[in-house]
Design a protein around this motif. Structure first.
Motif, mmCIF file in Angstrom:
data_model
loop_
_atom_site.group_PDB
_atom_site.id
_atom_site.type_symbol
_atom_site.label_atom_id
_atom_site.label_comp_id
_atom_site.label_asym_id
_atom_site.label_seq_id
_atom_site.Cartn_x
_atom_site.Cartn_y
_atom_site.Cartn_z
ATOM 1 N N GLU A 162 0.372 7.222 14.273
ATOM 2 C CA GLU A 162 0.867 8.520 13.475
ATOM 3 C C GLU A 162 -0.105 9.434 14.396
ATOM 4 O OE1 GLU A 162 4.069 8.339 13.510
ATOM 5 O OE2 GLU A 162 5.030 6.149 12.934
ATOM 6 N N GLU A 200 11.225 -2.887 22.687
ATOM 7 C CA GLU A 200 9.498 -2.915 22.028
ATOM 8 C C GLU A 200 10.538 -1.108 21.881
ATOM 9 O OE1 GLU A 200 7.946 -3.270 20.264
ATOM 10 O OE2 GLU A 200 6.183 -4.627 20.790
ATOM 11 N N ASP A 221 9.594 0.991 19.217
ATOM 12 C CA ASP A 221 8.895 1.916 19.278
ATOM 13 C C ASP A 221 8.369 2.619 19.911
ATOM 14 O OD1 ASP A 221 9.310 1.282 16.648
ATOM 15 O OD2 ASP A 221 7.486 -0.247 16.224
ATOM 16 N N SER A 237 12.499 -5.638 19.126
ATOM 17 C CA SER A 237 10.500 -5.592 19.667
ATOM 18 C C SER A 237 10.014 -6.718 18.928
ATOM 19 C CB SER A 237 10.169 -5.538 18.185
ATOM 20 O OG SER A 237 11.204 -3.906 17.564
ATOM 21 N N THR A 240 15.088 -1.050 13.546
ATOM 22 C CA THR A 240 15.588 0.340 12.600
ATOM 23 C C THR A 240 17.599 -0.144 12.573
ATOM 24 O OG1 THR A 240 15.908 1.634 14.607
ATOM 25 C CG2 THR A 240 14.331 1.717 12.749
ATOM 26 N N ASN A 267 1.175 2.072 12.520
ATOM 27 C CA ASN A 267 2.869 1.587 12.461
ATOM 28 C C ASN A 267 4.052 1.002 12.985
ATOM 29 O OD1 ASN A 267 4.704 1.738 10.285
ATOM 30 N ND2 ASN A 267 5.190 3.129 10.717
ATOM 31 N N SER A 268 4.376 0.457 12.852
ATOM 32 C CA SER A 268 5.281 -0.342 13.453
ATOM 33 C C SER A 268 6.739 -0.259 12.584
ATOM 34 C CB SER A 268 5.118 -1.891 13.220
ATOM 35 O OG SER A 268 6.671 -2.187 14.600
ATOM 36 N N LEU A 269 7.547 0.304 13.520
ATOM 37 C CA LEU A 269 9.203 0.347 12.277
ATOM 38 C C LEU A 269 9.616 -0.641 12.824
ATOM 39 C CD1 LEU A 269 9.842 3.435 13.335
ATOM 40 C CD2 LEU A 269 9.035 3.497 11.065
#
Length: 257
Positions: free
Chosen positions: A170, A134, A136, A162, A181, A176-178
């Motif tokens: 934010e 996870e 993020d 994730s 990446t 928000n969830s990236l």
């Protein structure tokens, strides 16, 4: 099934059936989709393991499930029991969420002991273990690197970016969830050993995104956008994509995460 560029892509995919509102009808349709495209696995909620095992019996699609999902906050003993029950119900792949608070507390002994406890149950019963970081929720690379080292030392099969449900608040008040990446994937690929692989999960929704992470060295992708991705792959190679039986006349829509 002969190896083709499309089958290589399909065999990277863990088809995610994890949305909280997923119905039994949608689970059945998701398993039919997985069978149609010959993906690597379905990743389902624990209560559905027995049904999915029946639906996928004799196929090349593995039955995967999640442990401590999605927040990783259950005690180690409960994660062990949950894993053991999943094995008994027919799961052959286990995606376990770490205790995120313990990682942020730098309690590496706890984190190591927990991962090892679940790993040992998998070793005794056969399932492949994937450990979900996870990312993020982990603001610095040091924690991610240490987790890669721990997972390599223990011998887990995969580290995973994730859950797909890790939403961070934010400064503007929105969540928000990236997800997966490229910098995180590269970091994980760099710091795992040769016997531990990397799974990208969270926000992978297009063929080009799958191809990008594949080129990096990622070998599994968790996504609920399987049909979109593979339909696009068939089109790109000038072929007609198969249609899962339940989707030929059904109103069911994929629930993405």
């Amino acid at each position: 099934m002969p190896t083709t560029p499309i089958s290589e892509i399909a065999r990277m995919i863990d088809h995610a059936l994890l949305h909280p509102t997923l119905t039994d009808e949608e689970l059945r349709a998701g398993c039919e989709l997985a069978l149609t495209y010959h993906v690597a696995s379905v990743c389902i909620k624990p209560y559905a393991i027995s049904l999915a095992s029946q639906l996928l019996a004799g196929s090349d699609v593995a039955v995967g499930t999640v442990i401590g999902f999605p927040h990783g906050s259950a005690t180690t003993s409960l994660k062990v029991v949950e894993t053991l029950q999943a094995c008994r119900d027919g799961a052959t792949e286990i995606d376990m969420v770490i205790n995120i608070g313990k990682v942020l507390s730098r309690d590496w002994a706890y984190v190591t002991d927990e991962i090892r406890a679940v790993y040992e149950i998998c070793q005794l019963n056969g399932p492949l273990l994937k450990v979900i970081f996870e990312n993020d929720f982990l603001p610095d690379d040091t924690s991610k690197i240490r987790l890669c080292e721990i997972c390599t030392e223990i011998g887990v099969g995969f580290v995973k970016t994730s859950t797909g449900f890790g939403f961070v608040k934010e400064s503007d008040g929105n969540y928000n969830s990236l997800g997966a990446t490229e910098p995180d994937l590269q970091l994980m690929l760099t710091h795992v050993g040769p016997n531990t692989k990397v799974k990208a999960s969270g926000g992978i929704r297009t063929l080009d995104e799958v191809l990008r992470v594949k080129a990096m060295g990622v070998t599994r992708v968790g996504t609920s956008s399987t049909q979109t991705i593979l339909t696009e792959a068939y089109q790109r190679f000038g072929l007609v994509a198969p249609t899962p039986p339940s989707l030929r006349t059904s109103h069911i829509e994929t629930k993405e995460y």
